[in-house]
Design a protein around this motif. Sequence first.
Motif, PDB file in Angstrom:
ATOM      1  N   ILE A   1      52.920  48.674  39.776  1.00  0.00           N
ATOM      2  CA  ILE A   1      53.228  47.513  38.702  1.00  0.00           C
ATOM      3  C   ILE A   1      51.685  47.406  38.473  1.00  0.00           C
ATOM      4  N   ASN A   2      51.239  47.263  36.841  1.00  0.00           N
ATOM      5  CA  ASN A   2      50.171  47.038  36.059  1.00  0.00           C
ATOM      6  C   ASN A   2      49.493  46.256  36.757  1.00  0.00           C
ATOM      7  N   PRO A   3      47.649  45.920  37.376  1.00  0.00           N
ATOM      8  CA  PRO A   3      47.077  45.551  37.521  1.00  0.00           C
ATOM      9  C   PRO A   3      46.454  43.801  37.382  1.00  0.00           C
ATOM     10  N   LEU A   4      46.763  43.875  35.976  1.00  0.00           N
ATOM     11  CA  LEU A   4      47.041  43.543  34.760  1.00  0.00           C
ATOM     12  C   LEU A   4      48.219  42.441  35.059  1.00  0.00           C
ATOM     13  N   VAL A   5      49.113  42.427  35.046  1.00  0.00           N
ATOM     14  CA  VAL A   5      50.717  41.722  35.604  1.00  0.00           C
ATOM     15  C   VAL A   5      50.206  40.902  37.531  1.00  0.00           C
ATOM     16  N   ILE A   6      50.255  42.278  37.981  1.00  0.00           N
ATOM     17  CA  ILE A   6      49.895  41.784  39.308  1.00  0.00           C
ATOM     18  C   ILE A   6      49.029  40.541  39.821  1.00  0.00           C
ATOM     19  N   SER A   7      47.924  40.329  38.894  1.00  0.00           N
ATOM     20  CA  SER A   7      47.033  39.264  38.437  1.00  0.00           C
ATOM     21  C   SER A   7      47.192  38.426  38.030  1.00  0.00           C
TER      22      SER A   7
ATOM     23  N   LEU B   1      35.520  35.530  44.540  1.00  0.00           N
ATOM     24  CA  LEU B   1      35.253  36.975  44.738  1.00  0.00           C
ATOM     25  C   LEU B   1      36.405  37.005  46.059  1.00  0.00           C
ATOM     26  N   TYR B   2      36.425  36.743  47.671  1.00  0.00           N
ATOM     27  CA  TYR B   2      37.421  37.055  48.661  1.00  0.00           C
ATOM     28  C   TYR B   2      38.709  37.223  48.044  1.00  0.00           C
ATOM     29  N   SER B   3      39.096  35.814  47.157  1.00  0.00           N
ATOM     30  CA  SER B   3      40.925  35.734  46.390  1.00  0.00           C
ATOM     31  C   SER B   3      40.664  36.836  46.253  1.00  0.00           C
ATOM     32  N   VAL B   4      40.295  37.419  45.034  1.00  0.00           N
ATOM     33  CA  VAL B   4      39.787  38.760  44.485  1.00  0.00           C
ATOM     34  C   VAL B   4      40.401  40.199  45.149  1.00  0.00           C
ATOM     35  N   ILE B   5      38.779  40.141  46.039  1.00  0.00           N
ATOM     36  CA  ILE B   5      39.723  40.933  47.300  1.00  0.00           C
ATOM     37  C   ILE B   5      40.515  41.297  48.402  1.00  0.00           C
TER      38      ILE B   5
ATOM     39  N   LEU C   1      39.547  57.575  48.737  1.00  0.00           N
ATOM     40  CA  LEU C   1      39.926  57.111  47.402  1.00  0.00           C
ATOM     41  C   LEU C   1      39.479  55.710  47.923  1.00  0.00           C
ATOM     42  N   VAL C   2      39.774  55.134  48.349  1.00  0.00           N
ATOM     43  CA  VAL C   2      39.530  53.401  48.463  1.00  0.00           C
ATOM     44  C   VAL C   2      38.274  53.186  47.856  1.00  0.00           C
ATOM     45  N   LEU C   3      37.208  53.927  48.351  1.00  0.00           N
ATOM     46  CA  LEU C   3      35.733  53.734  47.421  1.00  0.00           C
ATOM     47  C   LEU C   3      35.498  53.604  46.577  1.00  0.00           C
ATOM     48  N   ILE C   4      35.936  54.892  45.578  1.00  0.00           N
ATOM     49  CA  ILE C   4      36.584  55.067  44.357  1.00  0.00           C
ATOM     50  C   ILE C   4      37.117  54.288  43.495  1.00  0.00           C
ATOM     51  N   SER C   5      37.952  53.954  43.953  1.00  0.00           N
ATOM     52  CA  SER C   5      38.533  52.569  43.414  1.00  0.00           C
ATOM     53  C   SER C   5      38.559  50.824  43.790  1.00  0.00           C
ATOM     54  N   GLY C   6      37.444  51.221  44.705  1.00  0.00           N
ATOM     55  CA  GLY C   6      37.081  49.572  44.930  1.00  0.00           C
ATOM     56  C   GLY C   6      35.759  49.848  43.810  1.00  0.00           C
ATOM     57  N   LEU C   7      34.806  50.931  43.671  1.00  0.00           N
ATOM     58  CA  LEU C   7      34.289  50.834  42.888  1.00  0.00           C
ATOM     59  C   LEU C   7      34.163  50.706  40.710  1.00  0.00           C
ATOM     60  N   ASN C   8      35.200  51.180  41.092  1.00  0.00           N
ATOM     61  CA  ASN C   8      35.861  51.582  39.713  1.00  0.00           C
ATOM     62  C   ASN C   8      37.090  49.929  39.196  1.00  0.00           C
ATOM     63  N   VAL C   9      36.972  49.273  40.702  1.00  0.00           N
ATOM     64  CA  VAL C   9      37.680  48.408  40.176  1.00  0.00           C
ATOM     65  C   VAL C   9      37.444  47.406  38.283  1.00  0.00           C
ATOM     66  N   PHE C  10      38.558  46.541  37.715  1.00  0.00           N
ATOM     67  CA  PHE C  10      38.453  46.399  36.270  1.00  0.00           C
ATOM     68  C   PHE C  10      39.878  45.776  35.837  1.00  0.00           C
ATOM     69  N   GLY C  11      40.409  45.951  36.311  1.00  0.00           N
ATOM     70  CA  GLY C  11      42.203  45.460  35.188  1.00  0.00           C
ATOM     71  C   GLY C  11      42.402  44.170  36.654  1.00  0.00           C
ATOM     72  N   GLU C  12      42.263  44.183  37.407  1.00  0.00           N
ATOM     73  CA  GLU C  12      42.752  43.467  38.443  1.00  0.00           C
ATOM     74  C   GLU C  12      41.275  41.640  38.505  1.00  0.00           C
ATOM     75  N   VAL C  13      40.018  42.285  38.481  1.00  0.00           N
ATOM     76  CA  VAL C  13      38.758  40.701  38.011  1.00  0.00           C
ATOM     77  C   VAL C  13      39.210  40.538  36.657  1.00  0.00           C
ATOM     78  N   TYR C  14      39.522  40.943  35.696  1.00  0.00           N
ATOM     79  CA  TYR C  14      39.774  41.073  34.807  1.00  0.00           C
ATOM     80  C   TYR C  14      40.959  40.201  34.201  1.00  0.00           C
ATOM     81  N   GLY C  15      41.827  40.570  35.073  1.00  0.00           N
ATOM     82  CA  GLY C  15      43.114  39.440  34.835  1.00  0.00           C
ATOM     83  C   GLY C  15      43.018  38.319  35.727  1.00  0.00           C
ATOM     84  N   LEU C  16      42.604  39.055  37.044  1.00  0.00           N
ATOM     85  CA  LEU C  16      42.240  36.876  37.648  1.00  0.00           C
ATOM     86  C   LEU C  16      41.292  36.076  37.094  1.00  0.00           C
ATOM     87  N   THR C  17      40.077  36.817  37.509  1.00  0.00           N
ATOM     88  CA  THR C  17      39.539  35.890  36.874  1.00  0.00           C
ATOM     89  C   THR C  17      38.692  35.931  36.232  1.00  0.00           C
TER      90      THR C  17
END
Lengths: 294, 277
Positions: free
Chosen positions: A115-121, A159-163, A222-238
């Motif tokens: 599911i797209n991070p924007l939709v999840i957000s 920030l913790y809610s996003v995490i 993989l998780v580290l790279i996905s964390g550093l690259n986080v964008f859609g989740e934060v963009y959509g949520l806050t």
Amino acid sequence: MVPKMILKNYPILFIVPAVILYTVFSVVPSFVGLAAAFTDWSTFYLLKPTYVGLQNFKDLFESSGFLGAIRHTLLYTVLHTVFVIALGYGLAIILNNQVKFKNAYRVIIFSPVVINPLVISLVFSALYNPTYGPINTFLRKVGLGSLAQNWLTEPKIALYSVIIMGIWVGLGSTVVIFLAGLQSVSADFYESATIDGAGGFKKFRYITLPLTMHALTINTLLVLISGLNVFGEVYGLTNGGPNGATEVFGTFIFANFSQGMYGYAAAAGLVFTVVVSISSFTLLGLFKKMEVEY
Amino acid sequence: MQLLKRWRLTPSRAILEILMIAVALCYLIPIWMVFSNSLKDSTGAGLMGLSLPSKPVWDNYAIVFRESDILRGLYNGLLLGLITVVSNVVVASMCSFYLARIKRKISTFFYNYFIAGLIVPGSIIPIYLEMRILHLNNTYIGLVMLFVTATLPFGIFLFTGFIKTIPREIDEAAIIDGSNPYQLYFRIVFPLLKPVTITVSIFVFIAVWNNVAYYLYFSKSTQYPLPLSIYSFFGKYSQSWNLVFADILVGIIPCLILFMFAQKYMVSGITAGAVKG
């Protein structure tokens, strides 16, 4: 030696399309286009960017927005990685044992991956709604109303809610990789350990952990790279708010790009690339040393 | 055998079962919230309760189909996803065939050249500059090029690993029977790659479908795929959560259907790529 007649059948033409595409749309922009980071290129100077040296970097490191974005990205990455790895490993160990419906659990936890991070957000912004959101409603119902929060508008908490949402999204693929690692450990090791009188913890420490080290490496990376690259989740949520409290590399660069400050955004992107590459390669080297073969 | 032991309820096991049910609820409740509230009126959905409405408002779905860009989003997503998948599979697998078969410095170099892309993030602003110069911004072809490039490292990683497991004798037999390089590749080798082709296709399709950044940077809203069109819809209708929830549900159904078919291949792909790699 492979005879010449055979070699002739693997023409170098086969790699040409991939090399051209990758070079033109990834490598060339990364190297040559870096020049943009040292110019005042923007919508204002669109056709005539001039060289400004390290000015963009000086401005970046003097702005609280960028320092905040670095801090939040690193905090996000560290907490996200620690929790996703620890919870993912724990869940995989549980699912590797005789829990009922384990296949159903695996599918359920894995499903956010598609599911797209924007939709999840969007869904999480409803869950986090301070007045009617199910999370606060639940807390009030069980008598923990004092814990009910403005999850996304309170700067200390946002920030913790996003995490938390990031952990929810990221667990699935981590669990799958850990499960694969656990299933490749032969049951013989555990049997002989039981005969030798080893307890549960010893079995974990001396059999499970070393033999799943490879899965741990891959997952952490993989998780580290996905964390550093986080964008859609934060963009959509806050979108970096409230007041920059959740700004990360991705949203910072996009915000400056949207304002037409291309040179400045490119400089931020360069710093970001360096941070991601150094962290990933360091971690990779560190883990490679720790892996064992039995 | 430990695995065949009969299942008995012990206190520690009961704790694990309860724990897993709690974890599953954390994943199911959000979906349930979307579903139950998509059937309420605007006031009811605003309260975000988890109960089903006494009178479901199916009309929400009709409104969503009329007012939102679902069909255009579906078209954009499928068009971009499928073209990228086909291009990636052809380009990446051909390249991998050479890299896996030829043992020379040039193969090692280009293998590492591509694999570095799995770790180093693409620099998006310089790409924007280049796309501007090439007049590829806001074009489907530009998006496809970027998506193929972005997914190449992953495709080459999986294809190369898989091709190495195919015995070279098959190639030699075909060559002796007189096939030229292209017949050898497309008629003999490519059909053998089916399992990994399926895995790569699914991952590439989902990467295109669920991408956020590339669409925001390089396309206009009429080129958005379904998930992003849901987000735009939210921008217009943020006061009517019932419509937003209905739109979300319609939007994620194609993904969940694909997921049900693809789950097996995704899991085996992740596993083969990560654990054996």
